[in-house]
Design an enzyme around this catalytic site. Sequence first.
Site, short mmCIF file in Angstrom:
data_model
loop_
_atom_site.label_atom_id
_atom_site.label_comp_id
_atom_site.label_asym_id
_atom_site.label_seq_id
_atom_site.Cartn_x
_atom_site.Cartn_y
_atom_site.Cartn_z
N GLY A 17 8.17 3.51 -1.85
CA GLY A 17 8.10 3.44 -0.38
C GLY A 17 9.29 2.68 0.18
O GLY A 17 9.18 1.96 1.18
N GLY A 20 10.46 2.91 4.05
CA GLY A 20 9.59 2.49 5.14
C GLY A 20 10.08 1.22 5.81
O GLY A 20 11.16 0.71 5.50
N GLN A 21 9.25 0.72 6.73
CA GLN A 21 9.64 -0.45 7.52
C GLN A 21 9.92 -1.67 6.64
O GLN A 21 10.94 -2.32 6.79
CB GLN A 21 8.54 -0.79 8.55
CG GLN A 21 8.97 -1.87 9.54
CD GLN A 21 7.79 -2.55 10.23
OE1 GLN A 21 6.63 -2.38 9.85
NE2 GLN A 21 8.09 -3.35 11.25
N ILE A 44 9.01 9.19 -1.07
CA ILE A 44 8.65 10.61 -1.09
C ILE A 44 9.65 11.42 -0.26
O ILE A 44 9.72 12.63 -0.35
CB ILE A 44 7.19 10.78 -0.62
CG1 ILE A 44 6.63 12.12 -1.06
CG2 ILE A 44 7.05 10.55 0.88
CD1 ILE A 44 5.13 12.13 -1.19
N ASP A 61 6.81 10.52 -5.73
CA ASP A 61 5.48 10.42 -5.13
C ASP A 61 4.69 9.38 -5.94
O ASP A 61 4.39 9.61 -7.11
CB ASP A 61 4.81 11.80 -5.19
CG ASP A 61 3.37 11.77 -4.71
OD1 ASP A 61 2.85 10.69 -4.38
OD2 ASP A 61 2.76 12.86 -4.69
N TYR A 151 -8.01 1.95 6.56
CA TYR A 151 -6.90 1.18 6.00
C TYR A 151 -7.40 -0.17 5.47
O TYR A 151 -7.06 -0.57 4.35
CB TYR A 151 -5.86 0.98 7.10
CG TYR A 151 -4.67 0.13 6.74
CD1 TYR A 151 -3.71 0.58 5.85
CD2 TYR A 151 -4.50 -1.12 7.32
CE1 TYR A 151 -2.61 -0.20 5.55
CE2 TYR A 151 -3.39 -1.90 7.04
CZ TYR A 151 -2.45 -1.44 6.15
OH TYR A 151 -1.36 -2.21 5.87
N LYS A 155 -7.38 -1.68 1.70
CA LYS A 155 -6.71 -2.93 1.34
C LYS A 155 -7.69 -3.92 0.69
O LYS A 155 -7.35 -4.60 -0.27
CB LYS A 155 -6.04 -3.56 2.58
CG LYS A 155 -4.79 -2.82 3.04
CD LYS A 155 -3.69 -2.85 1.98
CE LYS A 155 -2.42 -2.14 2.40
NZ LYS A 155 -1.45 -1.99 1.32
N1 SER Z 1 0.65 -3.66 10.63
C1 SER Z 1 -0.42 -2.94 10.00
C2 SER Z 1 -1.05 -1.98 10.92
O1 SER Z 1 -1.01 -2.21 12.10
C3 SER Z 1 -1.45 -3.89 9.49
O2 SER Z 1 -1.16 -4.24 8.20
O3 SER Z 1 -1.62 -1.05 10.48
#
Ligand code: SER
Length: 320
Positions: A17, A20-21, A44, A61, A151, A155
């Site tokens: 990843g 990503g940010q 990916i 992936d 999410y 986690k």
């Molecule tokens: N910054 C993330 C979100 O907003 C939280 O871990 O989904």
Amino acid sequence: MNSFNFDFMQKSILILGACGQIGTELTLALRAKYGNDCVVASDIREGSKELVEAGPFELLDATNYEALEDVIMYYEIEEVYLMAAMLSATAEKFPSRAWNLNMNSLFNVLDLAKEKKVNRVFWPSSIAVFGPNTPRELTPQHTIMEPTTVYGISKQSGERWCSYYHEKYGVDVRSVRYPGLISWKTLPGGGTTDYAVEIYHKAIEEGTYSCFLAEQTVLPMMFMDDAIRATLQIMEMPPETIKIRSSYNLAAMSFTPAQIAESIQKHIPDFSMTYNPDFRQDIADSWPGSIDDSKAQLDWGWKPEFDLEKTTAEMLRQLK
Ligand code: SER
């Protein structure tokens, strides 16, 4: 005991990843520290030129065990940073895809570590592990969690599995619960805290922002430089200092949309904000307002450097 300092040793690192940010800045920081050739970036999809051309890059992936194992064996990877995930807002739209990505990638990495194919793992958790029954202010390390988002559930489950693999198989996995992350190099995608990044772009480009969270919604946040520093720091510590193998609470600042708008107005006096909360408001309302990170301070010396004013000044300076 030998007294090797990991800092001065060559080690090969894989970032999943990487485009990503967080992945982008983590890759740059790790390459600056260990050398471009030692840090394999993977994603990916292809990311910025800077990332893909400066050092090894693999299209990968993270849910594909065989492909992941191949890359790990080929580059003789010692450390893996698993930054691939679907964030909170997108995960509510695609629950099973989010669960599959977030969990299968983690199992792949933990299993490869269990088989001693890598010897240290970083996996990020989030403030999303907490839920509406969690104490909202200065949320303790150990408390009621009960996340209500896809999410957050992924986690929290991930945290339990990290702890399990450490206890049962001796896997050296380390983790922090990131707050909302504010950065200028790469845009976040699909998160509930993303407003705190978008707002700076809109302030500069349009002088106004329509916020998808309500005025008084307080959330824990952190500037990316602090997040990267925390990540490097926890990964460098000797294993015995890492006492929590689920994930450490981590904090820097907390603010509301109204407060971030106010901090921007100190630089751009005409900046205006409207509030149009959408489905992300419910997600934000289920999360803490502030976090007690005293365990991270105690165990590995965590200390943030950026507050809201410093973050705003840096964001506006970089984006302009
Ligand atoms: N910054 C993330 C979100 O907003 C939280 O871990 O989904």
